[in-house]
Design a protein around this motif. Structure first.
Motif, mmCIF file in Angstrom:
data_model
loop_
_atom_site.group_PDB
_atom_site.id
_atom_site.type_symbol
_atom_site.label_atom_id
_atom_site.label_comp_id
_atom_site.label_asym_id
_atom_site.label_seq_id
_atom_site.Cartn_x
_atom_site.Cartn_y
_atom_site.Cartn_z
ATOM 1 N N VAL A 127 0.863 -1.190 0.000
ATOM 2 C CA VAL A 127 0.000 0.000 0.000
ATOM 3 C C VAL A 127 0.893 1.232 0.000
ATOM 4 O O VAL A 127 1.906 1.265 0.707
ATOM 5 N N ALA A 128 0.504 2.250 -0.778
ATOM 6 C CA ALA A 128 1.309 3.478 -0.840
ATOM 7 C C ALA A 128 1.017 4.358 0.361
ATOM 8 O O ALA A 128 -0.100 4.855 0.523
ATOM 9 N N CYS A 131 7.400 7.044 0.748
ATOM 10 C CA CYS A 131 7.547 5.887 -0.131
ATOM 11 C C CYS A 131 7.944 6.370 -1.520
ATOM 12 O O CYS A 131 8.045 7.586 -1.747
ATOM 13 N N VAL A 132 8.210 5.430 -2.396
ATOM 14 C CA VAL A 132 8.593 5.785 -3.771
ATOM 15 C C VAL A 132 7.681 5.018 -4.722
ATOM 16 O O VAL A 132 7.517 3.806 -4.583
ATOM 17 N N ALA A 155 1.610 12.337 -7.003
ATOM 18 C CA ALA A 155 2.288 11.231 -7.703
ATOM 19 C C ALA A 155 1.276 10.198 -8.178
ATOM 20 O O ALA A 155 1.384 9.678 -9.295
ATOM 21 N N LEU A 156 0.278 9.928 -7.350
ATOM 22 C CA LEU A 156 -0.740 8.941 -7.755
ATOM 23 C C LEU A 156 -1.502 9.433 -8.981
ATOM 24 O O LEU A 156 -1.805 8.668 -9.892
ATOM 25 N N VAL A 213 5.097 -0.074 -9.017
ATOM 26 C CA VAL A 213 5.816 -0.729 -7.934
ATOM 27 C C VAL A 213 5.950 0.320 -6.831
ATOM 28 O O VAL A 213 6.294 1.477 -7.110
ATOM 29 N N ILE A 214 5.624 -0.063 -5.594
ATOM 30 C CA ILE A 214 5.748 0.869 -4.461
ATOM 31 C C ILE A 214 6.896 0.375 -3.584
ATOM 32 O O ILE A 214 6.958 -0.817 -3.256
ATOM 33 N N GLU A 215 7.783 1.283 -3.223
ATOM 34 C CA GLU A 215 8.982 0.891 -2.468
ATOM 35 C C GLU A 215 9.157 1.731 -1.227
ATOM 36 O O GLU A 215 8.744 2.901 -1.198
#
Ligand code: AMP
Ligand code: GLY
Length: 406
Positions: A123-124, A128-129, A153-154, A165-167
């Motif tokens: 989940v974002a 996060c990136v 960003a979303l 991809v969420i990091e």
């Protein structure tokens, strides 16, 4: 040897410049090339993504070696078409190029091979990136420190319409480490540092890269060997295990975190603008090394780096990275070169016999020096001799606070 170089950017001009120094080179050809490359070899009007056109050209010349610069033709399978037709190619197959073409594929390779990287999040939530899964010319990554930046960003990523991809957000200094690969063996190039944000002191959006320098003081021979052992070799072995043997340039984009180096991304080609700061320091025959990689024979090759430092500053158009610039007259390139600096063309064209802009990143000004400080001063002195309307560049590439902090 007759070499055909594919691409038209600053990276390809730097490759053309270094390939031209090889005693083994008899003819250099480029498709499509640019006005800077045209001073070193013959440019042909074939687009980098036109597999059929490139195959025709490679046969007509005929080329002994094809070097593919940009990622898009590699991800599109241009190297496969050439290789299947019996042409020696420096550049990975479509399958192996997924290491860059798909962030989720790259994550899967890293997980399986035990390569240190940022954790993925389901989940974002800031910090996060967000990363768009496919190719985005360095513009598909959004660092989100708070809710408002995550919201925008979303929205931006939704507009791109690709999986994400969420990091986790990593902290540290970045490093680019390139290695030539013949599928199994690697030959590293000198480490470099890239400046990705458009504005001074890392402000503004990410770009393809606004400048670079090499060497990176805290990364010596032992650190390079450790990175090859923990990052490049395991990635190559895992790709080979999956039947996607990687031949070409494996680029690891790393964050040097408090917990050790972690991979931010892999690229399947030389980095731009790092290449412009790495190749002027290379001692050795690049034609021979790229041919050795292309023919599975890298064990006998080595390329060493000169002690000099090298700094590259990107001169971009007014609205880069949002929009490119075209047709604006450029002045002062010869004056800049007369200082001893190298001026690599990226987005330029000749119109009515005059040099004009033709892209977002327009020129790269590169200078060598006995120290990073001196190389930087020489690069900026040369930049100040070049002008075009709207020209923008970062003033802090390889500047002391950056180096001291590392
Ligand atoms: P990438 O295309 O994945 O290398 O991302 C482009 C840039 O975004 C990197 O060079 C970093 O500056 C930044 N970035 C990417 N992933 C992360 C991360 N997990 N943590 C912090 N910054 C990141
Ligand atoms: N300079 C970053 C890249 O080539 O992807």
């Amino acid at each position: 040897m007759r070499v055909l170089l594919i691409g038209s950017g600053g990276r390809e001009h730097a490759l053309a410049w270094k390939l031209s120094q090889s005693p083994r080179l008899t003819e250099l050809h480029a498709a499509p090339g640019n006005p800077g490359i045209a001073q070193l070899g013959e440019c042909h009007p074939v687009r980098a993504e036109d597999g059929e056109g490139l195959l025709d050209l490679a046969h007509t010349l005929p080329a002994d070696l094809v070097v593919v610069g940009p990622e898009a033709p590699l991800v599109g399978g241009v190297a496969d078409e050439l290789r299947h037709a019996g042409v020696a190619v420096f550049g990975p197959s479509k399958d192996a190029a997924r290491i860059e073409g798909s962030k989720s594929f790259a994550k899967d390779v890293m997980r399986t091979a035990g390569i240190p990287t940022a954790e993925t999040m389901s989940v974002a939530r800031p910090p996060c990136v967000l990363k768009v899964d496919g190719l985005a010319a360095g513009k598909g990554v959004f660092v989100c420190l708070d809710e408002p930046s995550l919201d925008s960003a979303l929205k931006a990523t939704a507009a791109l319409g690709q999986p994400l991809v969420i990091e986790e957000l990593l902290h540290g200094e970045e490093l680019s480490l390139f290695a030539l690969a013949d599928g199994q063996n690697v030959v590293p190039l000198a480490p470099a540092r890239d400046f990705k944000r458009v504005g001074d002191f890392d402000s503004g959006p990410n770009t393809g890269g606004m400048g670079a320098y090499s060497p990176v003081s805290e990364v010596g021979a032992a650190e390079i060997e450790e990175l090859l052992e923990t990052v490049h070799r395991p990635a190559l072995a895992e790709l080979a295990r999956r039947g996607s043997t990687f031949v070409g340039l494996l680029y690891a984009g790393l964050m040097l975190t408090g917990d050790g180096p972690k991979v931010l991304e892999f690229n399947c080609r030389f980095g731009d603008p790092e290449t412009q700061s790495i190749l002027p320091r290379v001692r050795g025959d690049l034609v021979e090394a790229l041919l050795a990689a292309a023919t599975g024979d890298l064990l006998s090759s080595s390329l060493t780096a000169d002690d000099a430092a090298c700094v590259t500053v990107v001169l971009a158009g007014r609205e880069y990275p949002a929009r490119s610039d075209s047709g604006t007259p450029i002045a002062g390139v010869e004056e800049a070169e007369a200082t001893g600096a190298l001026v690599f063309h990226a987005g330029t064209a000749i119109q009515g016999g005059k040099l004009v802009t033709n892209g977002g990143r327009v020129l790269n000004v590169t200078a060598l020096g006995p120290s990073l400080d001196e190389a930087r001063q020489r690069a900026y002195a040369a930049c100040d001799l070049i002008s075009f309307e709207g020209m923008r560049f970062r003033r802090d590439i390889a500047s002391p606070p950056v180096d001291v902090a590392t």
